[in-house]
Design a protein around this motif. Structure first.
Motif, PDB file in Angstrom:
ATOM      1  N   VAL A   1       1.007  -1.324   0.116  1.00  0.00           N
ATOM      2  CA  VAL A   1       0.194  -0.024   0.017  1.00  0.00           C
ATOM      3  C   VAL A   1       0.955   1.302  -0.093  1.00  0.00           C
ATOM      4  CG1 VAL A   1      -1.823   1.279   1.317  1.00  0.00           C
ATOM      5  CG2 VAL A   1      -1.771  -1.129   1.441  1.00  0.00           C
ATOM      6  N   THR A   2       0.738   2.182  -0.934  1.00  0.00           N
ATOM      7  CA  THR A   2       1.542   3.397  -0.981  1.00  0.00           C
ATOM      8  C   THR A   2       0.843   4.330   0.170  1.00  0.00           C
ATOM      9  OG1 THR A   2       0.143   4.436  -2.489  1.00  0.00           O
ATOM     10  CG2 THR A   2       1.844   3.221  -3.413  1.00  0.00           C
ATOM     11  N   GLU A   3       1.877   5.188   0.479  1.00  0.00           N
ATOM     12  CA  GLU A   3       1.492   6.398   1.405  1.00  0.00           C
ATOM     13  C   GLU A   3       0.272   7.107   0.657  1.00  0.00           C
ATOM     14  OE1 GLU A   3       3.541   9.985   3.785  1.00  0.00           O
ATOM     15  OE2 GLU A   3       4.817   8.070   3.449  1.00  0.00           O
ATOM     16  N   ASN A   4       0.561   7.449  -0.590  1.00  0.00           N
ATOM     17  CA  ASN A   4      -0.762   8.173  -1.319  1.00  0.00           C
ATOM     18  C   ASN A   4      -2.049   7.584  -1.147  1.00  0.00           C
ATOM     19  OD1 ASN A   4       1.121  10.281  -1.866  1.00  0.00           O
ATOM     20  ND2 ASN A   4       1.602   9.570  -4.004  1.00  0.00           N
ATOM     21  N   ASP A   5      -1.750   6.069  -1.206  1.00  0.00           N
ATOM     22  CA  ASP A   5      -3.427   5.631  -1.058  1.00  0.00           C
ATOM     23  C   ASP A   5      -3.791   5.651   0.229  1.00  0.00           C
ATOM     24  OD1 ASP A   5      -2.825   4.253  -3.733  1.00  0.00           O
ATOM     25  OD2 ASP A   5      -2.051   2.281  -2.925  1.00  0.00           O
ATOM     26  N   LEU A   6      -2.774   5.635   1.275  1.00  0.00           N
ATOM     27  CA  LEU A   6      -3.360   5.828   2.563  1.00  0.00           C
ATOM     28  C   LEU A   6      -3.805   7.161   2.764  1.00  0.00           C
ATOM     29  CD1 LEU A   6      -3.428   4.527   5.452  1.00  0.00           C
ATOM     30  CD2 LEU A   6      -1.058   5.642   5.676  1.00  0.00           C
ATOM     31  N   TRP A   7      -3.274   8.364   2.474  1.00  0.00           N
ATOM     32  CA  TRP A   7      -3.861   9.627   2.460  1.00  0.00           C
ATOM     33  C   TRP A   7      -4.908   9.762   1.572  1.00  0.00           C
ATOM     34  CZ3 TRP A   7      -2.046  11.981   6.411  1.00  0.00           C
ATOM     35  CH2 TRP A   7      -0.515  11.879   6.535  1.00  0.00           C
ATOM     36  N   ALA A   8      -5.451   9.076   0.820  1.00  0.00           N
ATOM     37  CA  ALA A   8      -6.673   9.111  -0.142  1.00  0.00           C
ATOM     38  C   ALA A   8      -7.453   8.546   0.692  1.00  0.00           C
ATOM     39  CB  ALA A   8      -6.377   8.280  -1.435  1.00  0.00           C
ATOM     40  N   LYS A   9      -7.265   7.243   1.428  1.00  0.00           N
ATOM     41  CA  LYS A   9      -8.264   6.822   2.440  1.00  0.00           C
ATOM     42  C   LYS A   9      -8.635   7.557   3.660  1.00  0.00           C
ATOM     43  CE  LYS A   9      -9.404   3.135   0.098  1.00  0.00           C
ATOM     44  NZ  LYS A   9     -10.837   2.821  -0.458  1.00  0.00           N
ATOM     45  N   LEU A  10      -7.650   8.471   4.025  1.00  0.00           N
ATOM     46  CA  LEU A  10      -7.895   9.448   4.997  1.00  0.00           C
ATOM     47  C   LEU A  10      -8.786  10.326   4.705  1.00  0.00           C
ATOM     48  CD1 LEU A  10      -4.358   9.627   6.598  1.00  0.00           C
ATOM     49  CD2 LEU A  10      -6.368   8.151   7.663  1.00  0.00           C
ATOM     50  N   ARG A  11      -8.570  11.105   3.474  1.00  0.00           N
ATOM     51  CA  ARG A  11      -9.525  11.777   3.020  1.00  0.00           C
ATOM     52  C   ARG A  11     -10.885  11.376   2.713  1.00  0.00           C
ATOM     53  NH1 ARG A  11      -4.987  12.827  -0.013  1.00  0.00           N
ATOM     54  NH2 ARG A  11      -5.773  11.724  -1.938  1.00  0.00           N
ATOM     55  N   GLU A  12     -10.760  10.144   1.959  1.00  0.00           N
ATOM     56  CA  GLU A  12     -12.427   9.568   1.891  1.00  0.00           C
ATOM     57  C   GLU A  12     -12.989   9.420   3.357  1.00  0.00           C
ATOM     58  OE1 GLU A  12     -13.216   5.147   0.477  1.00  0.00           O
ATOM     59  OE2 GLU A  12     -11.842   6.317  -0.986  1.00  0.00           O
ATOM     60  N   ALA A  13     -12.415   9.141   4.230  1.00  0.00           N
ATOM     61  CA  ALA A  13     -13.169   8.982   5.489  1.00  0.00           C
ATOM     62  C   ALA A  13     -13.241  10.398   6.380  1.00  0.00           C
ATOM     63  CB  ALA A  13     -12.047   7.984   6.145  1.00  0.00           C
ATOM     64  N   ASN A  14     -13.032  11.464   5.381  1.00  0.00           N
ATOM     65  CA  ASN A  14     -13.131  12.676   6.096  1.00  0.00           C
ATOM     66  C   ASN A  14     -12.508  13.198   7.487  1.00  0.00           C
ATOM     67  OD1 ASN A  14     -15.248  13.628   4.148  1.00  0.00           O
ATOM     68  ND2 ASN A  14     -16.775  12.159   5.514  1.00  0.00           N
ATOM     69  N   VAL A  15     -11.124  12.448   7.132  1.00  0.00           N
ATOM     70  CA  VAL A  15     -10.352  13.012   8.297  1.00  0.00           C
ATOM     71  C   VAL A  15      -9.524  14.326   8.063  1.00  0.00           C
ATOM     72  CG1 VAL A  15      -8.130  12.311   9.635  1.00  0.00           C
ATOM     73  CG2 VAL A  15      -9.684  10.557   8.678  1.00  0.00           C
ATOM     74  N   LEU A  16      -9.917  15.342   8.881  1.00  0.00           N
ATOM     75  CA  LEU A  16      -9.492  16.525   8.693  1.00  0.00           C
ATOM     76  C   LEU A  16      -8.057  16.930   9.372  1.00  0.00           C
ATOM     77  CD1 LEU A  16     -12.532  18.603   9.550  1.00  0.00           C
ATOM     78  CD2 LEU A  16     -12.038  17.515   7.290  1.00  0.00           C
ATOM     79  N   ASP A  17      -7.404  16.121  10.175  1.00  0.00           N
ATOM     80  CA  ASP A  17      -6.103  16.145  10.736  1.00  0.00           C
ATOM     81  C   ASP A  17      -5.828  14.833  11.214  1.00  0.00           C
ATOM     82  OD1 ASP A  17      -4.077  16.781  12.613  1.00  0.00           O
ATOM     83  OD2 ASP A  17      -5.027  18.351  13.678  1.00  0.00           O
ATOM     84  N   PRO A  18      -4.537  14.571  10.877  1.00  0.00           N
ATOM     85  CA  PRO A  18      -4.013  13.225  11.178  1.00  0.00           C
ATOM     86  C   PRO A  18      -4.082  12.948  12.714  1.00  0.00           C
ATOM     87  CG  PRO A  18      -2.419  14.340   9.735  1.00  0.00           C
ATOM     88  CD  PRO A  18      -3.670  15.291   9.914  1.00  0.00           C
ATOM     89  N   ASN A  19      -3.990  13.963  13.604  1.00  0.00           N
ATOM     90  CA  ASN A  19      -3.994  13.633  15.018  1.00  0.00           C
ATOM     91  C   ASN A  19      -5.308  13.063  15.374  1.00  0.00           C
ATOM     92  OD1 ASN A  19      -1.774  14.854  15.847  1.00  0.00           O
ATOM     93  ND2 ASN A  19      -2.275  16.959  15.435  1.00  0.00           N
ATOM     94  N   GLU A  20      -6.422  13.213  14.417  1.00  0.00           N
ATOM     95  CA  GLU A  20      -7.745  12.448  14.650  1.00  0.00           C
ATOM     96  C   GLU A  20      -7.598  11.068  14.549  1.00  0.00           C
ATOM     97  OE1 GLU A  20     -10.485  14.115  11.932  1.00  0.00           O
ATOM     98  OE2 GLU A  20     -10.196  16.049  12.838  1.00  0.00           O
ATOM     99  N   VAL A  21      -6.650  10.441  13.910  1.00  0.00           N
ATOM    100  CA  VAL A  21      -6.501   8.932  13.668  1.00  0.00           C
ATOM    101  C   VAL A  21      -6.269   8.251  14.617  1.00  0.00           C
ATOM    102  CG1 VAL A  21      -5.527   7.247  12.320  1.00  0.00           C
ATOM    103  CG2 VAL A  21      -5.945   9.362  11.066  1.00  0.00           C
ATOM    104  N   ARG A  22      -7.243   7.244  14.951  1.00  0.00           N
ATOM    105  CA  ARG A  22      -6.745   6.395  16.044  1.00  0.00           C
ATOM    106  C   ARG A  22      -6.044   5.219  15.491  1.00  0.00           C
ATOM    107  NH1 ARG A  22     -10.775   7.030  20.078  1.00  0.00           N
ATOM    108  NH2 ARG A  22     -11.049   9.536  20.102  1.00  0.00           N
ATOM    109  N   ALA A  23      -6.399   4.730  14.402  1.00  0.00           N
ATOM    110  CA  ALA A  23      -6.083   3.502  13.542  1.00  0.00           C
ATOM    111  C   ALA A  23      -6.612   3.412  12.472  1.00  0.00           C
ATOM    112  CB  ALA A  23      -6.204   1.900  14.342  1.00  0.00           C
ATOM    113  N   VAL A  24      -5.618   2.779  11.343  1.00  0.00           N
ATOM    114  CA  VAL A  24      -6.018   2.327   9.903  1.00  0.00           C
ATOM    115  C   VAL A  24      -5.780   0.999   9.855  1.00  0.00           C
ATOM    116  CG1 VAL A  24      -5.474   2.881   7.658  1.00  0.00           C
ATOM    117  CG2 VAL A  24      -5.679   4.809   9.168  1.00  0.00           C
ATOM    118  N   VAL A  25      -6.617   0.189   9.200  1.00  0.00           N
ATOM    119  CA  VAL A  25      -6.316  -1.087   9.134  1.00  0.00           C
ATOM    120  C   VAL A  25      -6.778  -1.536   7.657  1.00  0.00           C
ATOM    121  CG1 VAL A  25      -7.465  -3.333   9.862  1.00  0.00           C
ATOM    122  CG2 VAL A  25      -7.103  -1.740  11.526  1.00  0.00           C
TER     123      VAL A  25
END
Length: 187
Positions: A121-145
């Motif tokens: 999984v690329t880091e760009n794929d990961l960032w895209a999934k965070l945007r898709e999940a409406n994450v506004l700030d990486p500090n909001e992330v608890r976990a990505v699976v």
């Protein structure tokens, strides 16, 4: 190139009738076996969906479709999927054989680059999934699976809010990297 646009009424009628009959068989089988067959919750379910699409397409687009043969193929696929799902439910070994193990890609705001590399999984794929999940700030992330199906789940919320319950990461490889003790994930 003119043959691309040639229309034979007999072939058109055969395609329409094949589609109707094979669609009716599909509906019947789904009603008998249940919608779980197309849930894509596991790699076996995903394979079932792809295989069923292939059977449907080849039957409908065939110059000489065999509805009985297609119906038997579809019933066989539903039967195999049902047996595998029962074995997955009743035995540990089939679950181990049939399923990929989910794995943590992010623990809090920390990207687990070694797991990204393991899973391709690329880091760009990961960032895209965070945007898709409406994450506004990486500090909001608890976990990505990365789930068994290849889907990526993003667990996020207000960092000062309710803590992530350990059972949410049960069965996830390297869940201890999220910050709770390993024992919290086992029971």
């Amino acid at each position: 190139m003119a043959e691309w646009f040639a229309v034979d009424p007999t072939n058109i009628l055969a395609t329409v009738l094949s589609a109707l009959f094979i669609y009716a068989v599909l509906i019947l089988l789904v009603r008998l076996v249940g919608l779980r067959s197309f849930s894509k919750m596991t790699s076996v379910d995903f394979a079932m969906t792809v295989a069923m699409g292939s059977v449907l397409a080849s039957t409908i687009l065939s110059a000489a479709p065999s509805i009985p043969q297609a119906a038997v193929a579809m019933a066989s696929l539903f039967g195999i999927q049902w047996v595998v799902s029962r074995l997955r439910k009743d035995t540990d070994w089939m679950e181990d054989v049939a399923d990929n193990e989910p794995i943590v890609l992010m623990a809090g705001e920390r990207i687990l680059r070694d797991n990204l590399e393991k899973t391709r999984v690329t880091e760009n794929d990961l960032w895209a999934k965070l945007r898709e999940a409406n994450v506004l700030d990486p500090n909001e992330v608890r976990a990505v699976v990365l789930e068994t199906t290849g889907d990526i789940s993003v667990l996020h919320g207000d960092p000062s809010g309710k803590a992530l319950h350990p059972c949410i990461l049960r069965g996830v490889r390297e869940a201890e990297r999220v910050g709770l003790g390993r024992d919290d994930y086992d029971g």
